[in-house]
Write a protein that holds these residues in place. Sequence first.
Motif, short mmCIF file in Angstrom:
data_model
loop_
_atom_site.label_atom_id
_atom_site.label_comp_id
_atom_site.label_asym_id
_atom_site.label_seq_id
_atom_site.Cartn_x
_atom_site.Cartn_y
_atom_site.Cartn_z
N ARG A 138 0.83 -1.21 0.00
CA ARG A 138 0.00 0.00 0.00
C ARG A 138 0.86 1.26 0.00
O ARG A 138 0.61 2.19 -0.76
CB ARG A 138 -0.93 -0.02 1.21
N ARG A 192 2.68 1.80 -3.27
CA ARG A 192 1.76 1.88 -4.41
C ARG A 192 2.04 0.78 -5.43
O ARG A 192 2.07 0.99 -6.65
CB ARG A 192 1.86 3.25 -5.10
N TRP A 214 -2.50 -1.35 -5.64
CA TRP A 214 -2.50 -0.16 -4.79
C TRP A 214 -1.95 1.07 -5.51
O TRP A 214 -1.77 2.13 -4.91
CB TRP A 214 -1.68 -0.41 -3.52
N ARG A 215 -1.68 0.96 -6.81
CA ARG A 215 -0.99 2.04 -7.51
C ARG A 215 -1.80 3.33 -7.56
O ARG A 215 -1.24 4.41 -7.73
CB ARG A 215 -0.62 1.60 -8.93
N TYR A 216 -3.10 3.24 -7.42
CA TYR A 216 -3.94 4.43 -7.42
C TYR A 216 -4.39 4.82 -6.01
O TYR A 216 -5.31 5.62 -5.84
CB TYR A 216 -5.17 4.23 -8.31
N GLY A 217 -3.77 4.21 -5.00
CA GLY A 217 -4.13 4.49 -3.62
C GLY A 217 -4.96 3.36 -3.03
O GLY A 217 -5.00 2.24 -3.57
N ILE A 224 -7.73 0.78 -2.10
CA ILE A 224 -8.74 0.19 -2.98
C ILE A 224 -10.08 0.03 -2.30
O ILE A 224 -11.11 -0.14 -2.94
CB ILE A 224 -8.27 -1.18 -3.52
#
Length: 619
Positions: free
Chosen positions: A600, A603, A607-610, A612
Amino acid sequence: MMDSLDLPALRIAENGAKRINAGVWQSYKPPELSTASSLNGQVIEVLTGDTLSILPNGVDYDNESRLIRISLASVRAPRIGNEKIGKADEPYAIECKDRLRQLTVGKQVKVEVHYERDIPLATGTEKRAFATLSVGKKSDIGELLVSEGLATTQRHRDDEEKSPNYDALCLAEAAAKEAQKNMYASQEYKKPTTNDLTDPKKAKAYSGSLVRAGTLKAVVEYVFNGSRFKLFIPSENCHIAFACEYLRCPQPTAPAGVMQQKTAEPFGDASKRFAKLMVHQRTVEINARGVTLGGVITGQMFFGQGAQKKDYTIEILGAGLATLDEKKIEYGEVPKLLVDAQGAAQKNKVGIWSIEPKDGDAKKTATKTKLTERVVSVRLSEIRNGSHVFFTQVGDDAISVIAESMKVFTNTHGTRGAPCDVKVGKVVAALFDDGNGSSWYRAKILARKDKSRVSVLFLDHGNVTDVPVSTHLRSLDTELSTTRIPAVAKEAVLALIHVRPLDDDDGLNAARMLQSTAWGKDLTAIVHCEVEGRSVVTLYSSKEVYEQQDARSINEELVAAGYARAAKKSEVDLLTAAMADTNNLVRLTANIAVAQEEARKSRAGMWRYGDIGDEDEDE
């Protein structure tokens, strides 16, 4: 030419001469019998059109060995086939067996044994008695079957013993031929067909009509245990799997030649014998009430007629050989009459209730229900997704045994398909090309895709594929069945993690990472338990990694890479509650939580966009 009507009188004279050793018979010795030459008893089961199992009068039916197997002297019935080896029934085999059932099952018979023969069986030989059976006013059941054109007279050599009624049998056969009865009829024989509702899908589809039909007459064709049966319903022309509502019977010993899947329980065999004694191959009445998820019709069963009509459930409960479903009692679903019958058996301490429960035993039983872990060396044989795999155990001798056996099977049968029973759940041989040429492998039919193709699971590897029925399937030899050699590939899921499906980039990356980390290697697996037929495992890339104090499992590595996420607390609690020792699961839970926090913060992966969030459902 001698009149055939004079033959019986001459045979009687010949038999008399034999008894007193007169003339040419002065050195004649009657056959030595290993069983009594005459007996009375009750027919428990009709095995074929000319063979029965009889319980002699005065003998307690406390073991299957108490039954005496008798064949009709000088009578040959059409042979019953064997589906497993693709052998069909001979014409009128079913009709002859059913007629013998109607004449004898459950009735008192008089048996006059004339001679014995050694009968070859799969496990050796059996000394079989051949006799004349009489039931009531019917002096010779064999002669009756022959006269109806359902059986023939056995041809004997001159020096062989035969039935003293042999000439009457020959005359009966001649009369049946002249009258063109059954097997001597001019029209071509057509085997009777029935609707097989033992298939779960069909059973669920037809169950409503059976429930609405009310009271139905049925024939009990097979007894699985004290409360579960295979029935034939003539009016509906169908076979069903049937279980008595509310009942729970102890597990009996598996039949000879069948692997014991579940441990036999006290009074399991006694419960099954009770069912065979009371209802096996009898005509009963049933009231269907519902159907289980497995396609078993449930309801009431009655046997006997008129004033002798009895409720089977009450009878077996009264004998102490079955119990009522406790949950249904708690919910108030069980009729008071049945509860009272069980209460009476419990009070009298008969059958199951004669076993005194002990506090110590109860505690031990509770402890045994807790699951224990094991550590094994495994190799993956199939990867379904990033957390769903099949594995084989390193060093399992069955792997080489089944591989060599299937090579022999392929060499023996070639690679051409052959007709077989294409039924969902059936284990067959399926053709597969692994790159080194096509070979036969054991497979289970999962579903029909269309009229010409089915989906199969290769049991010793774990892969699933669709194959053409006509060219890629054939029957499997009995000795290669899963009851003889269990499937060597075990289905498993990685403990306490979830991955996305393969059509998602993160799901595909999870599968690829698992493949690069684990494929082709001897892995160390902690098998925590089994849930719904799948082993729940923690995998380590090697034995050396597993033995390190701070070793990171493949489960944790997938989470740390952002391709998997931790299971919810409710799932963890459910799993740990079933375990005898929770140390490994507690440690794994903590380590996965740390790995997820790593992913997390960095990322990684999903989790790359924050965050989930909980709305991203676990797959």
